[in-house]
Design a protein around this motif. Structure first.
Motif, short mmCIF file in Angstrom:
data_model
loop_
_atom_site.label_atom_id
_atom_site.label_comp_id
_atom_site.label_asym_id
_atom_site.label_seq_id
_atom_site.Cartn_x
_atom_site.Cartn_y
_atom_site.Cartn_z
N SER A 1 46.78 75.16 33.36
CA SER A 1 45.81 74.92 34.43
C SER A 1 45.56 73.42 34.60
O SER A 1 45.54 72.90 35.73
CB SER A 1 44.50 75.64 34.12
OG SER A 1 43.51 75.33 35.08
N SER A 2 45.40 72.72 33.49
CA SER A 2 45.20 71.26 33.56
C SER A 2 46.41 70.56 34.16
O SER A 2 46.27 69.57 34.89
CB SER A 2 44.93 70.71 32.15
OG SER A 2 43.75 71.26 31.61
N ASP A 3 47.60 71.08 33.87
CA ASP A 3 48.82 70.48 34.43
C ASP A 3 48.83 70.57 35.95
O ASP A 3 49.26 69.63 36.64
CB ASP A 3 50.06 71.19 33.86
CG ASP A 3 50.28 70.87 32.39
OD1 ASP A 3 49.70 69.89 31.90
OD2 ASP A 3 51.02 71.63 31.73
N PHE A 4 48.36 71.69 36.49
CA PHE A 4 48.31 71.82 37.95
C PHE A 4 47.29 70.86 38.55
O PHE A 4 47.53 70.26 39.61
CB PHE A 4 47.99 73.27 38.34
CG PHE A 4 49.17 74.19 38.29
CD1 PHE A 4 50.18 74.09 39.22
CD2 PHE A 4 49.28 75.15 37.30
CE1 PHE A 4 51.28 74.93 39.18
CE2 PHE A 4 50.37 76.00 37.24
CZ PHE A 4 51.38 75.89 38.19
N HIS A 5 46.14 70.72 37.90
CA HIS A 5 45.14 69.77 38.40
C HIS A 5 45.69 68.34 38.35
O HIS A 5 45.45 67.54 39.26
CB HIS A 5 43.87 69.87 37.56
CG HIS A 5 43.05 71.09 37.83
ND1 HIS A 5 42.59 71.42 39.09
CD2 HIS A 5 42.61 72.08 37.01
CE1 HIS A 5 41.89 72.54 39.04
NE2 HIS A 5 41.90 72.96 37.79
N THR A 6 46.42 68.03 37.29
CA THR A 6 47.02 66.70 37.17
C THR A 6 48.05 66.47 38.27
O THR A 6 48.13 65.38 38.86
CB THR A 6 47.68 66.54 35.79
OG1 THR A 6 46.69 66.71 34.77
CG2 THR A 6 48.31 65.17 35.65
#
Length: 359
Positions: free
Chosen positions: A239-244
């Motif tokens: 999920s954090s990767d998509f936000h990044t």
């Protein structure tokens, strides 16, 4: 045939990829296996309860449980569980592949069908895995869901997101206030790709929370919960990767937009902040450079705002303000000030801050 498909199949979204079996046919079998697994877990719970109710030493209880768990019934149940995991993994991969292939976007949408379809499939498969009542099924499927999202799905989103900022700016008119065409479909499609990345991170976070709530109710043992949380931690990272990914695209868009604000910023470099009283009075009477800068920012952001989801728009504003602030700081740090110049700069900064907070 299904069990060996992973080794032979092309990556998700590849035109060379072919479904060996229609995943919709597989789904009917999955529902039946889930029911079998539920009944097996209920039967196990009943039998283990009966075994524990029999008197005797603790060692005897453990021995009887081990014999029961190693019996033919549980061996067959585990074999069926293995089939379920293989079939569910095949189903989710093929359905996500179809979502990638059939990705659609209409004029009134801010997110394409790829994201909604993919996370609907993920939610369905996660709920079905939890419905089996099997920790093995849940952990295996959570790992598979994360692998698909972190690899094939992420690659599909990233491929469509490439150069989104440049595509948007190529369609942005020099004066958005005078443009009534909206720039056509190209900027909208590029902006939606940014929205897809941001929304994927949000949806994945919500999916993780839903799975965690259901799993904590289903599995009460400390060791079982730790295994589930370990799998869920991977979903949080994805999920954090998509936000990044979305943040980088928005930063690139802000960087592409920034040169169009430079004429207003260049005015600051030409100004003197050591004015006489007469010059200071003239500065107050004239339209300040801040008004032209704010107008340029507001016009371009207003043109983009209908194309972006709120979270993406807020991120774009933050990146753009950071770039403007850094440029102003570099210009102002080289200037000399007298008292009146300091008052003028204080007034300009307050004007900027108050208006930027409303964007």
């Amino acid at each position: 045939e299904i069990s060996g498909s992973k080794q032979r199949q092309a990556p998700l979204g590849s035109p060379e990829r072919q479904s060996l079996v229609d995943p919709r046919q597989v789904e009917s079998f999955l529902d039946e296996i889930v029911m079998i697994s539920q009944r097996s877990e209920e039967y196990n719970g009943f039998m283990l309860g009966k075994l524990r109710s029999v008197g005797g030493e603790v060692a005897g209880h453990a021995a009887r449980e081990n014999v029961f768990r190693g019996g033919q019934f549980n061996c067959t149940a585990r074999e069926v569980t293995g089939y379920y995991i293989t079939m569910e993994e095949y189903y989710v991969e093929e359905m996500v592949n179809k979502a990638i292939e059939l990705d659609e976007l209409t004029a009134d949408q801010l997110v394409s069908s790829l994201v909604d379809d993919t996370f609907f499939i993920m939610q369905k498969c996660a709920r079905r895995a939890l419905a089996t009542g099997s920790l093995q099924c849940c952990c295996a499927l959570l790992t598979e869901l994360n692998n698909i999202l972190a690899s094939g799905f992420r690659a599909a989103v990233a491929a469509k997101l490439a150069n989104a900022g440049q595509r948007v700016m190529a369609a942005m008119p020099n004066d958005p206030l005078l443009d009534e065409s909206g720039g056509g479909s190209q900027p909208h499609e590029a902006a939606v790709m940014v929205n897809n990345a941001e929304t994927s991170g949000v949806y994945l976070h919500k999916l993780r929370q839903e799975i965690e709530r259901a799993a904590m109710e289903l599995f009460t043992g400390a060791a079982e919960r730790e295994r589930v949380k370990s799998c869920l931690a991977d979903l949080s990272k994805t999920s954090s990767d998509f936000h990044t990914m979305a943040a980088k695209a928005l930063e690139a868009l802000a960087g592409a937009m920034f040169p169009r604000l430079c004429p207003a910023l260049d005015e600051v470099a030409a100004l003197t902040y050591q004015p006489s009283e007469a010059e200071y009075a003239a500065m107050e009477a004239e339209e300040a450079w801040t008004a032209r800068l704010l107008l340029a920012m507001e016009a371009r952001l207003a043109w983009l705002r209908p194309m972006l989801i709120p979270a993406a728009y807020d991120g774009l504003v933050a990146h753009l303000v950071d770039k403007v602030a850094a440029r102003l700081e570099a210009i102002v740090s080289k200037k000399a000030f007298n008292q009146l110049g300091g008052l003028a700069m204080d007034r300009d900064v307050r004007t900027l801050v108050s208006h930027l907070a409303e964007l």
